[in-house]
Write a protein that holds these residues in place. Structure first.
Motif, PDB file in Angstrom:
ATOM      1  N   ASP A   1      19.609   7.632 -18.310  1.00  0.00           N
ATOM      2  CA  ASP A   1      20.185   8.671 -17.525  1.00  0.00           C
ATOM      3  C   ASP A   1      21.913   8.881 -17.590  1.00  0.00           C
ATOM      4  O   ASP A   1      22.462   9.657 -17.103  1.00  0.00           O
ATOM      5  CB  ASP A   1      19.688   8.847 -16.271  1.00  0.00           C
ATOM      6  CG  ASP A   1      20.100   7.693 -15.477  1.00  0.00           C
ATOM      7  OD1 ASP A   1      20.580   6.746 -15.892  1.00  0.00           O
ATOM      8  OD2 ASP A   1      20.061   7.837 -14.283  1.00  0.00           O
TER       9      ASP A   1
ATOM     10  N   SER B   1      18.924  18.498 -10.455  1.00  0.00           N
ATOM     11  CA  SER B   1      19.580  17.766 -11.455  1.00  0.00           C
ATOM     12  C   SER B   1      20.804  18.451 -12.090  1.00  0.00           C
ATOM     13  O   SER B   1      20.438  19.625 -12.304  1.00  0.00           O
ATOM     14  CB  SER B   1      18.705  17.191 -12.535  1.00  0.00           C
ATOM     15  OG  SER B   1      17.909  16.212 -12.050  1.00  0.00           O
TER      16      SER B   1
ATOM     17  N   LYS C   1      23.200  14.772  -8.889  1.00  0.00           N
ATOM     18  CA  LYS C   1      22.240  15.444  -8.262  1.00  0.00           C
ATOM     19  C   LYS C   1      22.662  15.846  -6.870  1.00  0.00           C
ATOM     20  O   LYS C   1      23.169  15.129  -5.942  1.00  0.00           O
ATOM     21  CB  LYS C   1      21.003  14.729  -7.944  1.00  0.00           C
ATOM     22  CG  LYS C   1      19.537  15.175  -7.274  1.00  0.00           C
ATOM     23  CD  LYS C   1      18.326  14.359  -7.437  1.00  0.00           C
ATOM     24  CE  LYS C   1      17.817  14.120  -8.892  1.00  0.00           C
ATOM     25  NZ  LYS C   1      16.565  13.715  -8.952  1.00  0.00           N
TER      26      LYS C   1
ATOM     27  N   GLN D   1      19.028  18.516 -16.561  1.00  0.00           N
ATOM     28  CA  GLN D   1      18.700  16.939 -16.853  1.00  0.00           C
ATOM     29  C   GLN D   1      19.256  16.666 -18.232  1.00  0.00           C
ATOM     30  O   GLN D   1      18.504  17.419 -19.318  1.00  0.00           O
ATOM     31  CB  GLN D   1      17.234  16.923 -16.387  1.00  0.00           C
ATOM     32  CG  GLN D   1      17.077  15.310 -16.474  1.00  0.00           C
ATOM     33  CD  GLN D   1      15.668  15.074 -16.038  1.00  0.00           C
ATOM     34  OE1 GLN D   1      14.978  14.742 -16.967  1.00  0.00           O
ATOM     35  NE2 GLN D   1      15.392  14.927 -14.800  1.00  0.00           N
TER      36      GLN D   1
ATOM     37  N   PRO E   1      24.867  11.130 -14.669  1.00  0.00           N
ATOM     38  CA  PRO E   1      23.854  11.823 -13.863  1.00  0.00           C
ATOM     39  C   PRO E   1      24.301  12.303 -12.503  1.00  0.00           C
ATOM     40  O   PRO E   1      24.900  11.656 -11.909  1.00  0.00           O
ATOM     41  CB  PRO E   1      22.790  10.997 -13.698  1.00  0.00           C
ATOM     42  CG  PRO E   1      23.438   9.474 -13.704  1.00  0.00           C
ATOM     43  CD  PRO E   1      24.703   9.624 -14.486  1.00  0.00           C
TER      44      PRO E   1
ATOM     45  N   ASP F   1      23.416  17.351 -14.228  1.00  0.00           N
ATOM     46  CA  ASP F   1      23.860  16.073 -15.174  1.00  0.00           C
ATOM     47  C   ASP F   1      25.207  16.816 -15.839  1.00  0.00           C
ATOM     48  O   ASP F   1      25.186  17.950 -15.817  1.00  0.00           O
ATOM     49  CB  ASP F   1      23.092  15.586 -16.198  1.00  0.00           C
ATOM     50  CG  ASP F   1      21.839  14.857 -15.098  1.00  0.00           C
ATOM     51  OD1 ASP F   1      21.963  14.828 -14.243  1.00  0.00           O
ATOM     52  OD2 ASP F   1      20.650  14.424 -15.971  1.00  0.00           O
TER      53      ASP F   1
END
Length: 215
Positions: free
Chosen positions: A173, A89, A84, A160, A82, A91
């Motif tokens: 995540d 986001s 940010k 995401q 993950p 990812d």
């Protein structure tokens, strides 16, 4: 005795007021027709652009679905991190794959490390695109030899990625290389302020489990 009457034919022309009124009516009709044509052209252009964008999104989903469903089960073939930036986001998903037409590696020998990520289109542009960063699996760590970028989906604001863990019935995540391949992967992609969500089944998932998936 007959009286011959002098019959004269009088031709009466248009007055200036009548001519101006006719011109005003023709002008209004021309403006109405012009607006109608322009509006329809804009509608057709927007519709074609939306259809093209939808086709690119569908193609991207089909491609990533085919790639993930082709992975072997067990551990060591898929990972996810993950990230940010600026509260958006971004990812990243990585997997190991062999040569094949999906990533334009049909005639390349060996296996590839592929990373699906979100990055700027170029240094000057603020637009982002989703693509596959691929390089030979046997390349040295940190080396860019044989590395290439394959752009897939443009004008993306955020991406995401979540991985379903049936052992605890939650979406995670992060996925480590030593974790087993999850049964489901969820993608949430924001394009032009519109979020699109899709759940990709990597293997057959029982219907009762699908009905009990957490949000």
């Amino acid at each position: 005795m007959s009286i011959a009457l002098d019959k004269r034919v009088v031709w009466r022309g248009f007055t200036l007021l009548e001519v101006m009124l006719a011109m005003a009516i023709l002008g209004m009709m021309s403006i109405t027709i012009y607006r109608f044509v322009v509006t329809n052209i804009i509608v057709l252009r927007v519709s074609s652009e939306e259809n093209a964008a939808e086709a690119r999104y569908s193609g991207f989903i089909h491609l990533i679905t085919a790639q993930l469903q082709d992975l072997p089960g067990g551990a060591g073939s898929l990972s996810g991190e993950p990230f940010k930036f600026s509260d958006q986001s971004r990812d990243e998903l990585a997997w190991i794959c062999g040569n094949g037409p999906g990533l334009a590696t049909r005639y390349a020998p060996g296996e590839f490390m592929v990373r699906m990520r979100l990055q700027p289109v170029n240094e000057q542009s603020g637009q982002m695109e989703i693509g596959f960063l691929r390089k030979p699996r046997d390349a040295a760590e940190g080396s860019t030899e044989g590395e290439s970028w394959v752009p897939i989906l443009d004008d993306v604001h955020s991406m995401q990625i979540r991985y379903f863990d049936p052992r605890v019935n939650v979406w995670k995540d992060k996925l480590e290389w030593n974790d087993p391949v999850p049964p489901l992967v969820r993608l949430i992609i924001d394009r032009k302020g519109r979020e699109r969500e899709v759940v990709i089944a990597l293997r057959r998932t029982p219907l009762p489990l699908m009905a009990q998936l957490p949000p």
